[in-house]
Design a protein around this motif. Structure first.
Motif, PDB file in Angstrom:
ATOM      1  N   VAL A  28       0.827  -1.212   0.000  1.00 61.70           N
ATOM      2  CA  VAL A  28       0.000   0.000   0.000  1.00 61.70           C
ATOM      3  C   VAL A  28       0.859   1.259   0.000  1.00 61.70           C
ATOM      4  N   SER A  29       2.117   1.121  -0.404  1.00 64.39           N
ATOM      5  CA  SER A  29       3.027   2.267  -0.348  1.00 64.39           C
ATOM      6  C   SER A  29       2.574   3.410  -1.252  1.00 64.39           C
ATOM      7  N   ARG A  30       1.936   3.089  -2.382  1.00 62.79           N
ATOM      8  CA  ARG A  30       1.485   4.151  -3.285  1.00 62.79           C
ATOM      9  C   ARG A  30       0.429   5.018  -2.606  1.00 62.79           C
ATOM     10  N   ALA A  31      -0.528   4.388  -1.929  1.00 66.91           N
ATOM     11  CA  ALA A  31      -1.575   5.147  -1.249  1.00 66.91           C
ATOM     12  C   ALA A  31      -1.012   5.938  -0.070  1.00 66.91           C
ATOM     13  N   LEU A  32      -0.088   5.335   0.679  1.00 70.14           N
ATOM     14  CA  LEU A  32       0.514   6.044   1.809  1.00 70.14           C
ATOM     15  C   LEU A  32       1.272   7.278   1.337  1.00 70.14           C
ATOM     16  N   ALA A  33       1.997   7.133   0.229  1.00 71.77           N
ATOM     17  CA  ALA A  33       2.741   8.271  -0.312  1.00 71.77           C
ATOM     18  C   ALA A  33       1.810   9.362  -0.814  1.00 71.77           C
ATOM     19  N   ALA A  34       0.583   8.972  -1.196  1.00 72.34           N
ATOM     20  CA  ALA A  34      -0.387   9.939  -1.712  1.00 72.34           C
ATOM     21  C   ALA A  34      -1.317  10.478  -0.620  1.00 72.34           C
ATOM     22  N   GLY A  35      -1.013  10.160   0.642  1.00 71.70           N
ATOM     23  CA  GLY A  35      -1.760  10.795   1.719  1.00 71.70           C
ATOM     24  C   GLY A  35      -2.681   9.922   2.538  1.00 71.70           C
ATOM     25  N   LEU A  36      -2.664   8.592   2.328  1.00 69.62           N
ATOM     26  CA  LEU A  36      -3.522   7.721   3.131  1.00 69.62           C
ATOM     27  C   LEU A  36      -3.132   7.825   4.595  1.00 69.62           C
ATOM     28  N   THR A  37      -4.118   8.106   5.454  1.00 67.41           N
ATOM     29  CA  THR A  37      -3.888   8.152   6.895  1.00 67.41           C
ATOM     30  C   THR A  37      -4.683   7.048   7.571  1.00 67.41           C
ATOM     31  N   LEU A  38      -4.102   6.466   8.604  1.00 65.96           N
ATOM     32  CA  LEU A  38      -4.691   5.322   9.291  1.00 65.96           C
ATOM     33  C   LEU A  38      -4.766   5.605  10.781  1.00 65.96           C
ATOM     34  N   ARG A  39      -5.938   5.465  11.352  1.00 69.14           N
ATOM     35  CA  ARG A  39      -6.109   5.737  12.776  1.00 69.14           C
ATOM     36  C   ARG A  39      -5.529   4.608  13.617  1.00 69.14           C
TER      37      ARG A  39
END
Length: 331
Positions: free
Chosen positions: A281-292
């Protein structure tokens, strides 16, 4: 001086009253956006007051004419499963939406035995597709229809297992509820086995961001991989530290005849799916995915599950009687 406050966006949500859809609508309303729902009006009718959300009743499988002549900044498709139905929606809304966000699934991946990113091969919907792969193959075909029609104005969101409040599958809710009951708790597999899931509210925030931030392309959108043991330890610590964990190996459970696909909630022991909980999921994390934090998801899910009175009889993830039998025979 020109205002820097983003203007409210107009969103058309296809579906919008179940798990992901309702959470997305709640997030959009909280940000001040204008939401129109298009659905058959059968699931939770009246969930959102007409003063807040416009609901257009119709059947997307047959007739979308009620939407003709209108325009939205984006359409979010949370309920597209059949390629021809999605094609009909894309065609009908071609001139009506600035962007198209399609909620797909990690089930589209052709190889789930090795770690995959967004560029991995996807299933093909043809005469050779296996019955258990039909859902993923159909979703993959839907993705291609949306991408071909909208190009750079299309976003494809591929969630993995979705958890949190209003999750009626009882895969995730089972565990905090089970730990609260206490006693000996059957834990499947090995503490080091991978788990991977996403809180529905984090997923909804990402989907909404595909519109507000104009994200495009394909993104795997699920959580970071964590050890099964960490998930269970957090449940126990947060809910009931006196509960007694009892680990039963995958070999034991398989020999006892359990279904390798979640015969115990969240447990996957099918070698063909060995990497389904290790998706990149590195692409989404780099694009701003935040996880509580995990604890927040556990606590909020348990609060919702308690308020609803738990699952209906017979639909719990693992019955108390079956768990007791397995512990008695295997532990």
């Amino acid at each position: 001086m020109q205002s820097t406050t983003p203007r409210p966006l107009s969103l058309l949500v296809l579906g919008g009253t179940r798990f992901v859809g309702r959470t997305l609508v709640e997030a959009a309303l909280a940000e001040g956006h204008q939401v129109t729902l298009f659905n058959r009006g059968r699931t939770a009718p009246g969930l959102f007051p007409e003063a807040e959300v416009e609901t257009v009743v119709g059947d997307r499988t047959a007739d979308l004419s009620a939407l003709h002549g209108r325009h939205w900044d984006a359409v979010v498709d949370v309920a597209g499963y059949e390629p021809e139905v999605v094609r009909r929606s894309v065609t009908a809304l071609g001139g009506s939406a600035g962007r198209y966000v399609f909620v797909s699934s990690l089930s589209v991946l052709a190889d789930q035995s090795t770690v995959q990113d967004e560029d991995g091969e996807v299933l093909v919907l043809d005469e050779n597709v296996l019955p258990h792969q039909l859902y993923g193959a159909r979703k993959a075909a839907c993705e291609r229809i949306v991408l071909d029609a909208y190009g750079e104005r299309a976003a494809v969101v591929r969630p993995g297992m979705i958890v949190g409040p209003y999750d009626t599958t009882d895969r995730f809710p089972y565990w905090p509820r089970r730990f609260r009951r206490g006693g000996r708790v059957l834990l499947p597999g090995d503490p080091g086995d991978p788990a991977q899931f996403i809180d529905v509210r984090d997923l909804a925030g990402w989907i909404l961001g595909c519109v507000t931030a104009q994200r495009a392309g394909i993104h795997n959108v699920t959580g970071r991989t964590l050890p099964f043991g960490e998930f269970f330890a957090t449940c126990r610590e947060l809910v009931n530290p006196s509960a007694e964990p009892v680990w039963l190996s995958s070999e034991q459970l398989l020999n006892a005849g359990l279904d390798p696909w979640m015969g115990v909630p969240m447990w996957i022991a099918d070698p063909a799916c060995a990497a389904i909980n290790r998706v990149d999921v590195s692409r989404a994390l780099a694009a701003g995915l935040t996880l509580r934090p995990l604890g927040e998801t556990i606590a909020d899910t348990l609060a919702w599950d308690t308020a609803r009175g738990g699952p209906t009889a017979g639909s719990e993830g693992l019955s108390a009687a079956e768990e007791e039998r397995l512990l008695r025979e295997l532990a």
